[in-house]
Design a protein around this motif. Structure first.
Motif, PDB file in Angstrom:
ATOM      1  N   VAL A   1       0.820  -1.219   0.000  1.00 37.33           N
ATOM      2  CA  VAL A   1       0.000   0.000   0.000  1.00 37.33           C
ATOM      3  C   VAL A   1       0.853   1.268   0.000  1.00 37.33           C
ATOM      4  CG1 VAL A   1      -2.016  -1.113   1.020  1.00 37.33           C
ATOM      5  CG2 VAL A   1      -0.359   0.018   2.504  1.00 37.33           C
ATOM      6  N   SER A   2       2.084   1.176   0.473  1.00 36.24           N
ATOM      7  CA  SER A   2       2.941   2.362   0.410  1.00 36.24           C
ATOM      8  C   SER A   2       3.596   2.510  -0.966  1.00 36.24           C
ATOM      9  CB  SER A   2       4.007   2.324   1.500  1.00 36.24           C
ATOM     10  OG  SER A   2       4.915   1.275   1.279  1.00 36.24           O
ATOM     11  N   THR A   3       3.658   1.436  -1.735  1.00 40.69           N
ATOM     12  CA  THR A   3       4.267   1.479  -3.062  1.00 40.69           C
ATOM     13  C   THR A   3       3.265   1.845  -4.151  1.00 40.69           C
ATOM     14  OG1 THR A   3       5.895  -0.170  -2.398  1.00 40.69           O
ATOM     15  CG2 THR A   3       5.582   0.128  -4.748  1.00 40.69           C
ATOM     16  N   SER A   4       2.028   1.376  -4.024  1.00 44.30           N
ATOM     17  CA  SER A   4       1.027   1.590  -5.065  1.00 44.30           C
ATOM     18  C   SER A   4      -0.197   2.315  -4.512  1.00 44.30           C
ATOM     19  CB  SER A   4       0.592   0.245  -5.651  1.00 44.30           C
ATOM     20  OG  SER A   4      -0.526   0.403  -6.494  1.00 44.30           O
ATOM     21  N   ARG A   5      -0.442   3.518  -5.032  1.00 44.06           N
ATOM     22  CA  ARG A   5      -1.637   4.254  -4.608  1.00 44.06           C
ATOM     23  C   ARG A   5      -2.905   3.549  -5.050  1.00 44.06           C
ATOM     24  NH1 ARG A   5      -1.034  10.166  -6.542  1.00 44.06           N
ATOM     25  NH2 ARG A   5       1.032   9.662  -7.288  1.00 44.06           N
ATOM     26  N   ARG A   6      -2.854   2.916  -6.207  1.00 44.98           N
ATOM     27  CA  ARG A   6      -4.048   2.202  -6.695  1.00 44.98           C
ATOM     28  C   ARG A   6      -4.390   1.026  -5.801  1.00 44.98           C
ATOM     29  NH1 ARG A   6      -3.177   1.063 -12.849  1.00 44.98           N
ATOM     30  NH2 ARG A   6      -5.135  -0.048 -12.580  1.00 44.98           N
ATOM     31  N   CYS A   7      -3.379   0.338  -5.281  1.00 41.52           N
ATOM     32  CA  CYS A   7      -3.628  -0.767  -4.362  1.00 41.52           C
ATOM     33  C   CYS A   7      -4.124  -0.261  -3.016  1.00 41.52           C
ATOM     34  CB  CYS A   7      -2.363  -1.601  -4.147  1.00 41.52           C
ATOM     35  SG  CYS A   7      -1.951  -2.678  -5.533  1.00 41.52           S
ATOM     36  N   ALA A   8      -3.697   0.927  -2.625  1.00 43.36           N
ATOM     37  CA  ALA A   8      -4.086   1.477  -1.330  1.00 43.36           C
ATOM     38  C   ALA A   8      -5.509   2.014  -1.335  1.00 43.36           C
ATOM     39  CB  ALA A   8      -3.123   2.587  -0.929  1.00 43.36           C
ATOM     40  N   GLY A   9      -6.049   2.291  -2.497  1.00 46.37           N
ATOM     41  CA  GLY A   9      -7.374   2.889  -2.603  1.00 46.37           C
ATOM     42  C   GLY A   9      -8.495   1.934  -2.241  1.00 46.37           C
ATOM     43  N   ARG A  10      -9.658   2.499  -2.074  1.00 42.70           N
ATOM     44  CA  ARG A  10     -10.836   1.739  -1.676  1.00 42.70           C
ATOM     45  C   ARG A  10     -11.195   0.653  -2.700  1.00 42.70           C
ATOM     46  NH1 ARG A  10     -16.481   3.655   0.700  1.00 42.70           N
ATOM     47  NH2 ARG A  10     -17.685   1.851   0.084  1.00 42.70           N
ATOM     48  N   TYR A  11     -11.000   0.933  -3.975  1.00 41.02           N
ATOM     49  CA  TYR A  11     -11.381  -0.025  -5.007  1.00 41.02           C
ATOM     50  C   TYR A  11     -10.205  -0.873  -5.487  1.00 41.02           C
ATOM     51  CZ  TYR A  11     -15.548   2.793  -4.890  1.00 41.02           C
ATOM     52  OH  TYR A  11     -16.659   3.452  -4.467  1.00 41.02           O
ATOM     53  N   GLY A  12      -9.109  -0.856  -4.761  1.00 40.66           N
ATOM     54  CA  GLY A  12      -7.930  -1.628  -5.137  1.00 40.66           C
ATOM     55  C   GLY A  12      -7.799  -2.941  -4.392  1.00 40.66           C
ATOM     56  N   CYS A  13      -8.886  -3.442  -3.828  1.00 38.46           N
ATOM     57  CA  CYS A  13      -8.785  -4.629  -2.979  1.00 38.46           C
ATOM     58  C   CYS A  13      -8.322  -5.868  -3.745  1.00 38.46           C
ATOM     59  CB  CYS A  13     -10.088  -4.911  -2.250  1.00 38.46           C
ATOM     60  SG  CYS A  13     -11.493  -5.314  -3.305  1.00 38.46           S
ATOM     61  N   LEU A  14      -8.780  -6.083  -4.961  1.00 37.23           N
ATOM     62  CA  LEU A  14      -8.382  -7.280  -5.695  1.00 37.23           C
ATOM     63  C   LEU A  14      -6.902  -7.250  -6.084  1.00 37.23           C
ATOM     64  CD1 LEU A  14      -9.091 -10.021  -6.839  1.00 37.23           C
ATOM     65  CD2 LEU A  14      -9.913  -8.878  -8.910  1.00 37.23           C
ATOM     66  N   PRO A  15      -6.430  -6.202  -6.767  1.00 39.76           N
ATOM     67  CA  PRO A  15      -4.996  -6.197  -7.063  1.00 39.76           C
ATOM     68  C   PRO A  15      -4.140  -6.145  -5.795  1.00 39.76           C
ATOM     69  CG  PRO A  15      -6.015  -4.159  -7.808  1.00 39.76           C
ATOM     70  CD  PRO A  15      -7.118  -5.064  -7.383  1.00 39.76           C
ATOM     71  N   ARG A  16      -4.606  -5.470  -4.756  1.00 49.63           N
ATOM     72  CA  ARG A  16      -3.859  -5.413  -3.498  1.00 49.63           C
ATOM     73  C   ARG A  16      -3.698  -6.800  -2.893  1.00 49.63           C
ATOM     74  NH1 ARG A  16      -6.673  -1.686  -0.657  1.00 49.63           N
ATOM     75  NH2 ARG A  16      -8.185  -3.222   0.038  1.00 49.63           N
ATOM     76  N   SER A  17      -4.783  -7.550  -2.809  1.00 47.77           N
ATOM     77  CA  SER A  17      -4.719  -8.874  -2.197  1.00 47.77           C
ATOM     78  C   SER A  17      -3.860  -9.823  -3.028  1.00 47.77           C
ATOM     79  CB  SER A  17      -6.123  -9.454  -1.998  1.00 47.77           C
ATOM     80  OG  SER A  17      -6.773  -9.667  -3.234  1.00 47.77           O
ATOM     81  N   VAL A  18      -3.967  -9.735  -4.351  1.00 45.33           N
ATOM     82  CA  VAL A  18      -3.152 -10.582  -5.225  1.00 45.33           C
ATOM     83  C   VAL A  18      -1.680 -10.190  -5.103  1.00 45.33           C
ATOM     84  CG1 VAL A  18      -2.698 -11.238  -7.621  1.00 45.33           C
ATOM     85  CG2 VAL A  18      -5.053 -11.073  -6.813  1.00 45.33           C
ATOM     86  N   ALA A  19      -1.391  -8.882  -5.072  1.00 43.35           N
ATOM     87  CA  ALA A  19      -0.006  -8.422  -4.941  1.00 43.35           C
ATOM     88  C   ALA A  19       0.605  -8.887  -3.622  1.00 43.35           C
ATOM     89  CB  ALA A  19       0.055  -6.900  -5.038  1.00 43.35           C
TER      90      ALA A  19
END
Length: 158
Positions: A64-82
């Motif tokens: 979440v500190s590297t990717s703003r898109r992953c940190a966002g509210r709608y970034g749950c899928l790419p965040r969890s996969v990452a």
């Protein structure tokens, strides 16, 4: 003094290029259909040991500190996969889950768990209902995909 001496190198240290690679791969994988995504992640999880909560939390914070898109509210899928992919690069695998929020606002959601606890989620664990789970052994206890696995098994048996 040169720029190299005064500015830290981007990607230097723990996780730099590996973490960005995991995040980039996560955005590609997040575009797959749910059943196919589950199968790809199950294959990635094979041979990994279960991740501890502390290991997974550290990777969560790095993602979440590297990717703003992953940190966002709608970034749950790419965040969890990452998070799952970055953990796998260290030889461990958290439980990857995809399901729904069972409390308002009702919505699809993806998250990771380790040690029986959700990692980095504001929602209470009781408010999350997993529909697919990929565990460290590559299994999917009680998860549902798109049904392709059953058809292929029946075709091979015939």
């Amino acid at each position: 003094m040169t720029t190299e001496m005064t500015m830290p190198r981007r990607g230097a240290g723990a996780g730099g290029i590996r973490l960005r690679t995991a995040i980039a791969a996560a955005f590609v994988l997040a575009r797959l259909k749910p059943g196919r995504l589950r199968r790809v992640l199950a294959r990635c999880a094979r041979g990994a040991r279960p991740a501890s909560y502390a290991e997974t939390r550290e990777v969560f914070e790095a993602v979440v500190s590297t990717s703003r898109r992953c940190a966002g509210r709608y970034g749950c899928l790419p965040r969890s996969v990452a998070i799952a992919l970055a953990c796998r690069m260290s030889g461990v695998w958290p439980d990857w889950c995809a399901g729904v929020r069972a409390a308002p606002p009702f919505a699809p959601h993806a998250w990771v768990q380790a040690g029986g606890r959700t990692v980095g989620e504001q929602a209470e664990p009781a408010d999350l209902r997993p529909l697919m789970t990929v565990t460290a052994d590559g299994g999917d206890p009680g998860g549902r995909g798109d049904g392709d696995d059953d058809r292929r098994g029946a075709e091979r048996a015939a």
